[in-house]
Design an enzyme around this catalytic site. Sequence first.
Site, short mmCIF file in Angstrom:
data_model
loop_
_atom_site.label_atom_id
_atom_site.label_comp_id
_atom_site.label_asym_id
_atom_site.label_seq_id
_atom_site.Cartn_x
_atom_site.Cartn_y
_atom_site.Cartn_z
N PRO A 101 -17.14 -3.51 -33.69
CA PRO A 101 -18.54 -3.82 -33.43
C PRO A 101 -19.33 -3.87 -34.73
CG PRO A 101 -18.05 -1.56 -32.75
CD PRO A 101 -16.76 -2.15 -33.25
N ALA A 104 -22.64 -0.64 -36.23
CA ALA A 104 -22.31 0.55 -35.44
C ALA A 104 -21.80 1.69 -36.31
CB ALA A 104 -21.28 0.19 -34.37
N GLY A 105 -21.93 1.56 -37.63
CA GLY A 105 -21.47 2.63 -38.52
C GLY A 105 -19.98 2.59 -38.76
N GLY A 107 -18.39 0.17 -40.62
CA GLY A 107 -18.04 -0.54 -41.85
C GLY A 107 -17.89 -2.04 -41.68
N SER A 108 -18.61 -2.64 -40.72
CA SER A 108 -18.43 -4.08 -40.49
C SER A 108 -18.88 -4.91 -41.70
CB SER A 108 -19.19 -4.53 -39.23
OG SER A 108 -20.56 -4.20 -39.33
N SER A 109 -19.97 -4.52 -42.34
CA SER A 109 -20.45 -5.35 -43.46
C SER A 109 -19.50 -5.25 -44.64
CB SER A 109 -21.88 -4.98 -43.86
OG SER A 109 -21.93 -3.67 -44.37
N ASP A 149 -17.79 2.56 -48.21
CA ASP A 149 -17.35 1.59 -47.19
C ASP A 149 -16.48 0.50 -47.82
OD1 ASP A 149 -19.08 3.15 -45.74
OD2 ASP A 149 -20.14 1.48 -44.80
C1 MEV Z 1 -22.57 4.58 -44.43
O1 MEV Z 1 -21.33 4.19 -43.91
C2 MEV Z 1 -22.47 5.90 -45.09
C3 MEV Z 1 -23.73 6.43 -45.75
O2 MEV Z 1 -23.33 7.64 -46.42
C4 MEV Z 1 -24.36 5.45 -46.72
C5 MEV Z 1 -23.51 5.21 -47.95
O3 MEV Z 1 -22.58 5.98 -48.25
O4 MEV Z 1 -23.83 4.24 -48.67
C6 MEV Z 1 -24.78 6.81 -44.71
#
Ligand code: MEV
Length: 311
Positions: A101, A104-105, A107-109, A149
Amino acid sequence: MTASPTLSPRATACGKVIVTGEHSVVYGYPALAAAIPSSLELTAEPGPADQPVHLRIPAWDIDVALDPDTDHPVARAALEVLGFSDGPLRGWTIQGQTTLPSRAGLGSSAALTVALARLCLGQDADLATVVDASLAGERVFHGQPSGIDSEVAARGGLLRYVKGAEVEAIPLRHPLSFVVVPSGKPRSTADQVAKVRARHDRFPMIIRPVLDALGALVDRSISAIESNDLDHLGELFNIAHPLLASLDVSSWILDELCDAARNCGARGAKLTGAGGGGCILCLPQDDPAALCSALQDRGHAPVRIDLEPSS
Ligand code: MEV
């Protein structure tokens, strides 16, 4: 005459979950992340020679021309990656297939920017160059990302990451399963990182110890994984979630999901990634399928991540 730049026919990249250390990693503390293997596949084929490169990823509702005048964030990020990698700006169509997805946190980008870099540079291109190209695009999406990421999307596996330092691959001696539960609520990493920065700047004496604690959790998590002490790892997840909430990056949905996961038998649960919405990460008991089915019975859509021991 120099040959015009070309693209490889196919490239892949991983998604990721942050096991512990999100947000504190931005302040120079370590973080531990695990790859979700082969999450995105891009294929490229020649298109009309006089038209800008076209990018289509139906699963993420992306259908954009990489026109240099565009203000579409995905197109701008993609153009940064192509520019960094000396890729073509015209005459290609890129299609993406993914089960990950977006927003959604997971790592899609970074998966997108790494796979784009690999279309330009080759699937087996030097990892550091691929990561640098990915970061050129990630900065469009996220301002000043820590870089974790992009490293996981490019390298795969289980990684200990400190901004600006050599990435450390953590060998796995035992199988390790996680269960990710999406909240269904999209969020912006840049907004969440900015919220933490604002709270940090208003209350530095209070927020610094929270970041210290989140940083300290990471090497404890690695030791727990190395000794296969999963009860200990689950307890660390349960400590991490309220610490992250005190940075203002949880939400009632994420808090409720963590409670639901623990009530369904998870050893521990925490938000993963930037928070706000996105996903939680759960550590199941010995049978991850039992946790998944208990969560499904409550109307959630859990996804298993099974990491195999390193060969
Ligand atoms: C994002 O996947 C993780 C964060 O720690 C931001 C980052 O590391 O750039 C929230």
